[in-house]
Write an enzyme that holds these catalytic residues in place. Structure first.
Site, PDB file in Angstrom:
ATOM      1  N   GLY A 127     -32.711  85.776   0.094  1.00 41.34           N
ATOM      2  CA  GLY A 127     -31.816  86.919  -0.087  1.00 41.34           C
ATOM      3  C   GLY A 127     -31.362  87.035  -1.526  1.00 41.34           C
ATOM      4  O   GLY A 127     -30.613  86.202  -2.012  1.00 41.34           O
ATOM      5  N   CYS A 152     -16.636  93.015   2.120  1.00 41.24           N
ATOM      6  CA  CYS A 152     -16.180  91.886   2.926  1.00 41.24           C
ATOM      7  C   CYS A 152     -14.922  92.104   3.747  1.00 41.24           C
ATOM      8  O   CYS A 152     -14.878  91.737   4.911  1.00 41.24           O
ATOM      9  CB  CYS A 152     -15.958  90.675   2.029  1.00 41.24           C
TER      10      CYS A 152
END
Ligand code: NAG
Ligand code: NAG
EC number: 1.1.1.22
Length: 480
Positions: A8, A272
């Site tokens: 990633g 987030c």
């Protein structure tokens, strides 16, 4: 030579691995991703993400001991330590839609690791994952282990966008969670040694797996809660004539509270906060704790309230309609010094203004027109699922223009909304802006960046979040 592979190449994986590589010249670090354009960008002069200081770090070690590659299986097979830093979006459909984390990418990463591994591995959770993910991942790996020993660690990332490199160089703490077995402790020690190249020992905290996983969610929930708390106060300040800056300053002087993260604003954003709280809420519900779930849900409700309150203030101040009026939006990123627009309050504010048929002219120094048009056309949570992207509606495109200059955005506008606290918005020539705007000219400062008194002297009607209201705004109470 220790080999690290990170699956990633996103906001977390890229910068984190670059810093490990620059601080540990004896470790080979390879960042892998199935997206060729993304890897190509990491290998080019124009990195796929903007972070102050990132370019220098990557340039210092790329090709030396830092590599970016699409050859995922080869590098996973060769690595001793594998960081998994894939997307964990919120589920958009099925059980837990809108709340639970979608672990599809995580599960396929785990299955791939099990498929290609020929030697023992330490697998490190780097993406924010719901508590007990490690257990699920461990099961996948051990049930497909072919005699290989896997140790799962949780090493949550606490870096903030805009200061990621600084945060990585001097972290408040590094948290490593592992199994409380001899093998587990050995794996924790191995990862600790990597960080110990530049992080003082006392700042490296080791815990059990669940504590590490939960700490990440808890930290973000507490931070978001602080913002919602001060934003809730800002509404009360406006209603009573108190000044939220003075209130924040006064409470921040209490050493138990502390001065940071007490700025009132149009709301929090970023990839987030909302996601992690929704996750926490879901975990509470699944564990039969509805009171705890509702407590944290309220943090998001106040954030949504703050954004709609802002839009209502804009519309009500302008004679209850912004239909066909040009409204300049300065700033679109969720905070300054980043080009990231995920969950930015600007999306909801712009959608609110567009819903009232305003013409919105947007300027942000780091966000592209393509990104803005996509954000305004998307449904909530779609940003994490690029493959589900919906086409932009043609009417929305017509109502939105994206320009590359604050003066262009504000030319002929009735109002200016400041939605990101970019430093350059403090230094604009507001006299020039005023001269080129329709009258009365409004400034709605969603980040308290402008000097309201100076702007009033020029002739603007100014709204600052949580500050005593101009007579004009008092006469036009916002319909909350
Ligand atoms: C709010 O308080 C700050 C800090 O004391 C001050 O600089 C500002 O002028 C005040 N704003 C208003 C509108 O009273
Ligand atoms: C937040 O408030 C503090 C104290 O009033 C100020 O110094 C700081 O610049 C503010 N931060 C932002 C991003 O506006």
């Amino acid at each position: 030579m220790v080999k690290i592979c990170c699956i990633g190449a996103g906001y977390v994986g890229g910068p984190t691995m670059a810093v490990i590589a620059v601080k540990c010249p004896a470790i080979e670090v390879v960042v892998v991703d199935i997206s060729k354009p993304r890897i190509d960008a990491w290998n080019s002069d124009k990195l796929p993400i903007y972070e102050p200081g990132l370019d220098e770090v990557v340039k210092a070690c790329r090709g030396r001991n830092l590599f970016f590659s699409t050859d995922v299986e080869k590098h996973v097979a060769e690595a001793d330590i594998i960081f998994v830093s894939v997307n964990t979006p919120t589920k958009t459909r099925g059980l837990g839609a809108g709340k639970a984390a979608d672990l599809t990418y995580w599960e396929s990463a785990a299955r791939m690791i099990a498929d290609v591994s020929k030697s023992d591995k330490i697998v490190v959770e780097k993406s924010t994952v719901p508590v007990k993910t490690a257990e699920a991942i461990e099961k996948i790996l051990t049930h497909n282990s072919k005699g290989i020993n896997y140790q799962i660690l949780s090493n949550p990332e606490f870096l903030a966008e805009g200061t990621a490199i600084e945060d990585l160089f001097k972290p408040d703490r590094v948290l490593i969670g592992g199994r409380e077995t001899p093998e587990g402790r050995k794996a924790v020690q191995a990862l600790k040694e990597v960080y110990a190249h530049w992080v003082p020992e006392e700042n490296i905290i080791t815990t059990n797996l669940w504590s590490a996983e939960l700490s990440k969610l808890a930290a973000n929930a507490f931070l978001a809660q602080r913002i919602s708390s001060v934003n809730a106060m800002s509404a009360l300040c406006e209603a009573t004539g108190a000044n939220v800056s003075e209130v924040s300053y006064a409470i921040g002087k209490d050493s138990r509270i502390g001065p940071k993260f007490l700025n009132a604003s149009v709301g929090f954003g970023g990839s987030c906060f909302q996601k992690d709280i929704l996750n926490l809420v879901y975990i509470c519900e699944c564990n039969g704790l509805p009171e705890v779930a509702n407590y944290w849900k309220q943090v998001i409700k106040i954030n949504d309230y703050q954004k709609s309150r802002f839009v209502n203030r804009v519309v009500s101040s302008m004679f209850n309609t912004v239909s066909s009026k040009k409204v300049a939006v300065l700033g679109f990123a969720f905070k300054k010094d980043t080009g990231d627009t995920r969950e930015t309050p600007a999306i909801d504010v712009c959608k609110g203004l567009l819903g009232d048929k305003a013409h919105v002219s947007i300027y942000d120094p780091e966000v592209t027109e393509e990104q803005i048009q996509r954000d305004l056309a998307m449904n909530k949570f779609d940003w994490d699922h690029p493959m589900h992207l919906q086409p932009t509606s043609p009417s929305a495109i017509k109502q939105v223009s994206v320009v590359w200059d604050a003066y262009e955005a504000t030319k002929g506008a009735h109002a200016v909304c400041i939605l990101t606290e970019w430093n350059e918005f403090k230094e604009l020539d507001y006299q020039k802006i005023f001269d080129n705007m329709q009258k009365p000219a409004f400034v709605f400062d969603g980040r308290n960046v402008v000097d309201a008194e100076k702007l009033r002297e020029i002739g603007f009607i100014v709204y600052s979040i949580g500050k005593p209201l101009d007579a004009w705004l008092k006469d036009m109470p916002a319909i909350a």
